[in-house]
Design a protein around this motif. Structure first.
Motif, PDB file in Angstrom:
ATOM      1  N   SER A 195       5.469  62.323 -34.027  1.00 13.93           N
ATOM      2  CA  SER A 195       4.433  63.313 -33.729  1.00 13.93           C
ATOM      3  C   SER A 195       3.064  62.641 -33.674  1.00 13.93           C
ATOM      4  CB  SER A 195       4.441  64.397 -34.805  1.00 13.93           C
ATOM      5  OG  SER A 195       4.053  63.847 -36.038  1.00 13.93           O
ATOM      6  N   PRO A 196       2.062  63.343 -33.143  1.00 13.91           N
ATOM      7  CA  PRO A 196       0.719  62.772 -33.133  1.00 13.91           C
ATOM      8  C   PRO A 196       0.257  62.489 -34.562  1.00 13.91           C
ATOM      9  CG  PRO A 196       0.814  64.797 -31.829  1.00 13.91           C
ATOM     10  CD  PRO A 196       2.131  64.651 -32.528  1.00 13.91           C
ATOM     11  N   SER A 197      -0.362  61.350 -34.764  1.00 11.67           N
ATOM     12  CA  SER A 197      -0.728  60.951 -36.127  1.00 11.67           C
ATOM     13  C   SER A 197      -1.919  61.708 -36.672  1.00 11.67           C
ATOM     14  CB  SER A 197      -1.001  59.445 -36.167  1.00 11.67           C
ATOM     15  OG  SER A 197      -2.073  59.145 -35.300  1.00 11.67           O
ATOM     16  N   ASP A 198      -2.585  62.503 -35.842  1.00  7.45           N
ATOM     17  CA  ASP A 198      -3.750  63.221 -36.343  1.00  7.45           C
ATOM     18  C   ASP A 198      -3.433  64.682 -36.689  1.00  7.45           C
ATOM     19  OD1 ASP A 198      -3.345  64.094 -33.794  1.00  7.45           O
ATOM     20  OD2 ASP A 198      -5.444  63.941 -33.174  1.00  7.45           O
ATOM     21  N   THR A 199      -2.158  65.008 -36.841  1.00  9.42           N
ATOM     22  CA  THR A 199      -1.769  66.357 -37.187  1.00  9.42           C
ATOM     23  C   THR A 199      -2.070  66.581 -38.660  1.00  9.42           C
ATOM     24  OG1 THR A 199      -0.039  66.219 -35.542  1.00  9.42           O
ATOM     25  CG2 THR A 199       0.110  68.021 -37.103  1.00  9.42           C
ATOM     26  N   LYS A 200      -3.099  67.330 -38.936  1.00  7.47           N
ATOM     27  CA  LYS A 200      -3.614  67.513 -40.294  1.00  7.47           C
ATOM     28  C   LYS A 200      -2.565  68.070 -41.268  1.00  7.47           C
ATOM     29  CE  LYS A 200      -7.306  69.671 -42.884  1.00  7.47           C
ATOM     30  NZ  LYS A 200      -8.382  70.627 -42.887  1.00  7.47           N
ATOM     31  N   PRO A 201      -1.847  69.142 -40.942  1.00  3.76           N
ATOM     32  CA  PRO A 201      -0.862  69.665 -41.909  1.00  3.76           C
ATOM     33  C   PRO A 201       0.219  68.645 -42.275  1.00  3.76           C
ATOM     34  CG  PRO A 201      -1.243  71.268 -40.167  1.00  3.76           C
ATOM     35  CD  PRO A 201      -1.939  70.001 -39.768  1.00  3.76           C
ATOM     36  N   GLN A 202       0.669  67.868 -41.280  1.00  7.12           N
ATOM     37  CA  GLN A 202       1.693  66.866 -41.560  1.00  7.12           C
ATOM     38  C   GLN A 202       1.153  65.779 -42.475  1.00  7.12           C
ATOM     39  OE1 GLN A 202       2.667  65.883 -37.510  1.00  7.12           O
ATOM     40  NE2 GLN A 202       4.692  66.807 -37.733  1.00  7.12           N
ATOM     41  N   LEU A 203      -0.050  65.334 -42.210  1.00  5.60           N
ATOM     42  CA  LEU A 203      -0.646  64.287 -43.044  1.00  5.60           C
ATOM     43  C   LEU A 203      -0.868  64.791 -44.466  1.00  5.60           C
ATOM     44  CD1 LEU A 203      -3.191  62.737 -40.524  1.00  5.60           C
ATOM     45  CD2 LEU A 203      -1.042  61.746 -41.331  1.00  5.60           C
ATOM     46  N   GLU A 204      -1.317  66.041 -44.608  1.00  4.59           N
ATOM     47  CA  GLU A 204      -1.522  66.607 -45.946  1.00  4.59           C
ATOM     48  C   GLU A 204      -0.196  66.713 -46.693  1.00  4.59           C
ATOM     49  OE1 GLU A 204      -3.577  70.236 -44.994  1.00  4.59           O
ATOM     50  OE2 GLU A 204      -5.545  69.269 -45.094  1.00  4.59           O
ATOM     51  N   ALA A 205       0.859  67.151 -45.996  1.00  2.00           N
ATOM     52  CA  ALA A 205       2.182  67.260 -46.629  1.00  2.00           C
ATOM     53  C   ALA A 205       2.683  65.885 -47.063  1.00  2.00           C
ATOM     54  CB  ALA A 205       3.174  67.898 -45.659  1.00  2.00           C
ATOM     55  N   PHE A 206       2.497  64.908 -46.210  1.00  2.00           N
ATOM     56  CA  PHE A 206       2.967  63.568 -46.560  1.00  2.00           C
ATOM     57  C   PHE A 206       2.151  62.981 -47.699  1.00  2.00           C
ATOM     58  CE2 PHE A 206       3.351  58.916 -45.667  1.00  2.00           C
ATOM     59  CZ  PHE A 206       4.660  58.820 -46.093  1.00  2.00           C
ATOM     60  N   LEU A 207       0.859  63.243 -47.714  1.00  2.00           N
ATOM     61  CA  LEU A 207       0.005  62.777 -48.805  1.00  2.00           C
ATOM     62  C   LEU A 207       0.452  63.393 -50.136  1.00  2.00           C
ATOM     63  CD1 LEU A 207      -2.387  60.973 -49.454  1.00  2.00           C
ATOM     64  CD2 LEU A 207      -3.895  62.905 -48.997  1.00  2.00           C
ATOM     65  N   THR A 208       0.854  64.661 -50.107  1.00  3.11           N
ATOM     66  CA  THR A 208       1.367  65.322 -51.307  1.00  3.11           C
ATOM     67  C   THR A 208       2.637  64.628 -51.788  1.00  3.11           C
ATOM     68  OG1 THR A 208       0.439  67.430 -50.602  1.00  3.11           O
ATOM     69  CG2 THR A 208       2.209  67.519 -52.229  1.00  3.11           C
ATOM     70  N   VAL A 209       3.528  64.287 -50.867  1.00  2.00           N
ATOM     71  CA  VAL A 209       4.767  63.581 -51.220  1.00  2.00           C
ATOM     72  C   VAL A 209       4.431  62.235 -51.844  1.00  2.00           C
ATOM     73  CG1 VAL A 209       6.789  62.407 -50.244  1.00  2.00           C
ATOM     74  CG2 VAL A 209       6.232  64.735 -49.527  1.00  2.00           C
ATOM     75  N   LEU A 210       3.509  61.497 -51.234  1.00  2.00           N
ATOM     76  CA  LEU A 210       3.139  60.187 -51.760  1.00  2.00           C
ATOM     77  C   LEU A 210       2.531  60.288 -53.152  1.00  2.00           C
ATOM     78  CD1 LEU A 210       1.641  58.450 -48.600  1.00  2.00           C
ATOM     79  CD2 LEU A 210       3.822  57.972 -49.711  1.00  2.00           C
ATOM     80  N   ARG A 211       1.662  61.251 -53.360  1.00  2.91           N
ATOM     81  CA  ARG A 211       1.024  61.413 -54.674  1.00  2.91           C
ATOM     82  C   ARG A 211       2.050  61.792 -55.739  1.00  2.91           C
ATOM     83  NH1 ARG A 211      -4.460  64.188 -52.381  1.00  2.91           N
ATOM     84  NH2 ARG A 211      -5.528  62.226 -51.963  1.00  2.91           N
ATOM     85  N   SER A 212       2.964  62.664 -55.379  1.00  7.37           N
ATOM     86  CA  SER A 212       4.022  63.055 -56.318  1.00  7.37           C
ATOM     87  C   SER A 212       4.885  61.850 -56.680  1.00  7.37           C
ATOM     88  CB  SER A 212       4.879  64.149 -55.692  1.00  7.37           C
ATOM     89  OG  SER A 212       6.020  64.393 -56.459  1.00  7.37           O
ATOM     90  N   HIS A 213       5.203  61.062 -55.688  1.00  5.86           N
ATOM     91  CA  HIS A 213       6.035  59.874 -55.931  1.00  5.86           C
ATOM     92  C   HIS A 213       5.277  58.861 -56.788  1.00  5.86           C
ATOM     93  CE1 HIS A 213       9.439  57.347 -55.263  1.00  5.86           C
ATOM     94  NE2 HIS A 213       8.663  56.371 -54.845  1.00  5.86           N
ATOM     95  N   ARG A 214       3.998  58.701 -56.525  1.00  6.76           N
ATOM     96  CA  ARG A 214       3.176  57.791 -57.335  1.00  6.76           C
ATOM     97  C   ARG A 214       3.185  58.247 -58.794  1.00  6.76           C
ATOM     98  NH1 ARG A 214      -1.117  54.281 -57.295  1.00  6.76           N
ATOM     99  NH2 ARG A 214      -1.405  54.287 -55.062  1.00  6.76           N
ATOM    100  N   GLN A 215       3.049  59.553 -59.012  1.00  6.08           N
ATOM    101  CA  GLN A 215       3.034  60.082 -60.373  1.00  6.08           C
ATOM    102  C   GLN A 215       4.364  59.800 -61.080  1.00  6.08           C
ATOM    103  OE1 GLN A 215       2.396  64.322 -60.530  1.00  6.08           O
ATOM    104  NE2 GLN A 215       1.550  64.222 -62.589  1.00  6.08           N
ATOM    105  N   GLN A 216       5.476  59.979 -60.383  1.00 10.14           N
ATOM    106  CA  GLN A 216       6.787  59.686 -60.963  1.00 10.14           C
ATOM    107  C   GLN A 216       6.895  58.211 -61.345  1.00 10.14           C
ATOM    108  OE1 GLN A 216       9.335  61.001 -57.760  1.00 10.14           O
ATOM    109  NE2 GLN A 216      10.163  62.635 -59.051  1.00 10.14           N
ATOM    110  N   ILE A 217       6.459  57.339 -60.464  1.00 14.01           N
ATOM    111  CA  ILE A 217       6.555  55.899 -60.728  1.00 14.01           C
ATOM    112  C   ILE A 217       5.648  55.497 -61.894  1.00 14.01           C
ATOM    113  CG2 ILE A 217       6.023  53.621 -59.769  1.00 14.01           C
ATOM    114  CD1 ILE A 217       7.149  54.604 -57.120  1.00 14.01           C
TER     115      ILE A 217
END
Length: 178
Positions: free
Chosen positions: A112-134
């Protein structure tokens, strides 16, 4: 095709077309078809497996769960540069410890286009959650390492004490005691 005998073996006559096994012929046909469609390069499952040091079975599994979508040329899978990149992202996600669902989110973002704001926000949430687990796991590891160090130190002290008690008394000291 005209063949010339040589020591019991047949050799292709100069200028005669080479014959190919059915699987090679199918691969060649698939490669020509993709080249005609403008595809830059195609890959076989064996090539990708060797390049990324995974088994063909693992690649087929990623296909089954929807992470990869190779085209088919008869019974053969033909992977494009897009599929190669998706496999690379999948393996990177695994190395980071992401779940297959999280990896699928990441891989789908590739299409998908890399500037899709909702997708980037969702992925950022996943990354932050994963960082917290680690980070929690890292803290657990630090605590465990401290406990191991304490047990090691205690064992070393006990061994040293046991060695001192079990050390033979020199003859000169025995005579003094008697």
């Amino acid at each position: 095709m005209r063949m010339l005998p040589l020591g019991g073996k047949a050799l292709r006559a100069k200028g005669a077309p080479m014959s190919a096994s059915p699987s090679t012929a199918a691969r060649n046909k698939a490669a020509k078809t993709l080249a005609a469609k403008g595809a830059a390069r195609s890959f076989t499952i064996t090539e990708l497996a060797a390049e990324f040091d995974v088994t063909p079975r693992a690649i087929r599994f990623y296909e089954d769960v929807g992470l990869l979508e190779p085209t088919r040329a008869g019974r053969n899978r033909v992977y494009s540069q897009r599929e190669r990149t998706r496999l690379k992202l999948t393996l990177r996600g695994k190395r980071l410890g992401l779940s297959l669902q999280e990896i699928k989110q990441l891989v789908d973002m590739y299409d998908s286009p890399s500037d899709t704001k909702p997708q980037l926000e969702a992925f950022l949430t996943v990354l932050r959650s994963h960082r917290q687990q680690i980070e929690l796991q890292l803290e657990d590891i630090r605590v465990t390492l401290e406990e191991i160090a304490q047990h090691e130190a205690r064992c070393e002290r006990l061994l040293e004490a046991a060695r001192g008690a079990a050390a033979p008394v020199p003859a000169a000291k025995r005579a003094v005691r008697a």
